[in-house]
Enzyme design. Structure first.
Site, PDB file in Angstrom:
ATOM      1  N   GLU A 102      57.949  94.291  48.461  1.00 31.49           N
ATOM      2  CA  GLU A 102      58.356  95.484  49.219  1.00 31.49           C
ATOM      3  C   GLU A 102      59.504  95.200  50.190  1.00 31.49           C
ATOM      4  OE1 GLU A 102      55.566  93.790  49.598  1.00 31.49           O
ATOM      5  OE2 GLU A 102      54.781  93.828  51.652  1.00 31.49           O
ATOM      6  N   CYS A 112      50.286  89.812  47.543  1.00 31.42           N
ATOM      7  CA  CYS A 112      49.892  88.712  48.427  1.00 31.42           C
ATOM      8  C   CYS A 112      48.376  88.524  48.483  1.00 31.42           C
ATOM      9  CB  CYS A 112      50.501  88.887  49.800  1.00 31.42           C
ATOM     10  SG  CYS A 112      50.743  87.290  50.591  1.00 31.42           S
ATOM     11  N   HIS A 121      55.995  89.230  48.719  1.00 30.64           N
ATOM     12  CA  HIS A 121      56.034  90.596  49.266  1.00 30.64           C
ATOM     13  C   HIS A 121      57.265  91.313  48.704  1.00 30.64           C
ATOM     14  CE1 HIS A 121      52.807  90.563  52.263  1.00 30.64           C
ATOM     15  NE2 HIS A 121      53.058  89.271  52.349  1.00 30.64           N
TER      16      HIS A 121
HETATM   17  N1  GLN Z   1      45.855  85.676  54.193  1.00 30.21           N
HETATM   18  C1  GLN Z   1      46.509  85.291  53.007  1.00 30.21           C
HETATM   19  C2  GLN Z   1      47.196  83.921  53.120  1.00 30.21           C
HETATM   20  O1  GLN Z   1      47.508  83.485  54.186  1.00 30.21           O
HETATM   21  C3  GLN Z   1      47.511  86.357  52.525  1.00 30.21           C
HETATM   22  C4  GLN Z   1      48.401  86.897  53.570  1.00 30.21           C
HETATM   23  C5  GLN Z   1      49.182  88.139  53.164  1.00 30.21           C
HETATM   24  O2  GLN Z   1      48.695  88.985  52.422  1.00 30.21           O
HETATM   25  N2  GLN Z   1      50.387  88.269  53.678  1.00 30.21           N
HETATM   26  O3  GLN Z   1      47.442  83.282  52.128  1.00 30.21           O
END
Ligand code: GLN
Length: 532
Positions: free
Chosen positions: A510, A382, A508
């Site tokens: 995970e 992410c 994500h």
């Molecule tokens: N802050 C980043 C976004 O909003 C990534 C967020 C995260 O790692 N879950 O795109």
């Protein structure tokens, strides 16, 4: 009639009630019963999305895009199936719904009260899922001593009257106190916890005692007599090597039989496959060292799903995965630390999980550079992927003033940005990409090799994307942008050519790893790290 197991906790919080909930769910699932798990959280938020990672650990995301307590992740990892937003009930969701109904004149000429309006709403939420499953397990968050739990406890008491005694089963988890100065075991706190439960009109059918030592028959008899619970239903939960062992421990104490008999269900359980994987966790043949560079490393639970995903991958590869948590701030304080850890701790692989906020971005970019230049296998998740793109744009594509729009709206090269479609949306929550999104993988990509499928679904929780204006320049220099979600043309994965294992994902992964189905990206990282 729906059949429901309620799990409550007493004396202190933090006993890991979820382990009992998830383990019982797993055992009953192995009897080919259709199982659902629901967590009732007495906090006042609508969802867990706005909670601090320091205070409330990881925020989990369901496939249907709901930000929840991390316990839903714990359940899914045991069950290997997906739950949904219907599995998470918070105080504010209940109140919001009652208030909306009141404004819509649904309770016209009535006095709207906690009993029956709030309690009915809670019961409806439970029955909605219980009616569709063979057995539903409801964990009541916090302890029976908390003021906030009261409407939930009243609702679960009423369900005994609504459904009949034979269709509800109450499990209470409490701490068996050992006085550390004398070694004496004290049952009084447990007795009081049971009394507290009875104040709500709930009689526990089973008591699980959290203890560091084995319980003697004498202690069990005493608890049984004083708490008015069958001796067979006084269950010991002693510390174990891995939480995944708990289903086996409960099975040994016949927990499943006691519950199924209560419900008049005759079925057999079979945990053989599960136990095989647990054996692999306990008897690894190899070992590997993974460095986790993160923003909130003070508590393990902040990265719960990531850490568990490594256990699953480790089990699949019969490998013990040692994880070292490094707070990114440390790189600022000591820029040599990565080099030092590589030499002294023998870093085999690196992972950077997702996070929010600007702090330490610069140092995360240093970590990317380090892994990229030293050919260390790594996985970026992410915001990790966004930082990897920024690092590459700056150091390889030689772009100036590179940033993410999230951190600097005026940067010259905003390689990470909001998509046009999101720009006019004012409510932050609505700009979030949450839950399952499809990605189409290029057949020649590493991602395709790992997943073995062209179309995949992964869970998301973010706002920003790789800016389409830079796709071309990034691709020219490296980067396999593998690949984009079909509709919006969003970059889901990036990979680096000529590197043993460099993969980053906007999702994500995970959240989709479970003990019996380790996630391919984590398996891939552990495998590459074993070879490094
Ligand atoms: N802050 C980043 C976004 O909003 C990534 C967020 C995260 O790692 N879950 O795109």
């Amino acid at each position: 009639m729906p059949k429901i197991i309620f799990v409550t906790g007493g004396i202190v919080s933090g006993l890991w009630k979820w382990v009992i909930t998830a383990s019982i769910a797993k055992i009953l699932q192995s009897a080919w019963l259709k199982i659902w798990v629901l967590k009732m959280d007495p906090y006042l938020q609508v969802d867990a999305g706005t909670m601090s990672p320091y205070e409330h650990w990881e925020c989990y995301v369901t496939y249907d895009g709901w930000e929840t307590d991390l316990d839903l992740g714990n359940y899914e990892r045991f069950l290997g199936t997906y739950l949904s937003k219907k599995s998470n009930v918070t105080t504010w969701q209940i109140y919001l719904s009652v208030i909306e109904k009141e404004r819509a004149w649904k309770y016209l000429w009535k006095t709207v009260q906690i009993v029956p309006h709030i309690t009915n709403e809670i019961k409806d939420r439970i029955l909605e899922v219980a009616n569709k499953n063979d057995i539903t397990i409801v964990e009541v968050g916090w302890t029976v001593w908390d003021i906030e739990s009261a409407p939930f406890l009243e609702a679960i008491r009423q369900l005994k009257r609504d459904l009949g005694r034979e269709n509800v089963f109450y499990i209470h988890l409490a701490l068996l106190l050992e006085l550390d100065f004398s070694g004496e075991i004290k049952t009084k706190p447990i007795q009081h916890s049971i009394i507290k439960l009875r104040e709500y009109g709930i009689t526990a059918d089973m008591l699980v005692c959290r203890t560091s030592k084995s319980m003697s028959e004498k202690i069990k008899q005493k608890i049984s007599m004083l708490c008015d619970i069958d001796e067979n239903s006084v269950i010991e939960w002693k510390n174990v090597e891995t939480i995944y062992e708990v289903p086996e421990k409960l099975q040994e104490q016949n927990v499943w039989n006691i519950i199924l008999q209560h419900f008049w269900i005759t079925k057999n359980i079979n945990l053989n496959d599960w136990d095989e994987v647990v054996k692999k966790i306990k008897n690894p043949k190899k070992e590997v060292n993974i460095l986790l560079v993160g923003k909130y490393t003070k508590f393990d639970d902040t990265y719960k799903s990531v850490l568990e995903a490594f256990k699953h991958a480790g089990a699949e590869l019969e490998t013990k995965v040692n994880i070292k948590l490094l707070e990114s701030e440390e790189i600022e304080k000591n820029p040599e630390i990565l080099e030092k850890l590589k030499k002294e701790w023998f870093v085999d692989g690196i992972i950077v999980p997702g996070w929010f906020g600007k702090r330490w971005i610069k140092w995360m970019m240093e970590a990317v550079k380090f892994a990229r230049e030293n050919n260390i296998p790594f996985l970026w998740i992410c915001l990790g992927m966004q930082v990897a793109v920024m690092e590459f744009a700056k150091n390889v594509c030689k772009l100036e003033d590179v940033n993410s729009e999230e951190f600097d709206e005026n940067a010259k090269n905003k390689v990470i940005a909001l998509m046009e479609e999101q720009k006019n949306i004012k409510n932050l929550w609505w700009t979030m990409r949450l839950g399952h999104y499809e990605a189409v993988l290029e057949k020649w990509s590493l991602a395709y090799k790992l997943y073995g499928e062209e179309k995949i679904l992964e869970r998301h929780r973010h706002r920003y994307e790789v800016n389409p204006a830079y796709h071309k320049i990034l691709q020219e220099k490296w980067l396999v942008l593998s690949w984009k979600s079909p509709n919006w043309k969003l970059v889901e994965f990036i990979e680096l050519k000529n590197h043993p294992y460099f993969i980053a994902t906007q999702a994500h992964p995970e959240f989709q790893s479970s003990l019996q189905k380790a996630h391919p990206l984590f398996v891939g990282l552990v495998k590459a790290s074993l070879n490094s």
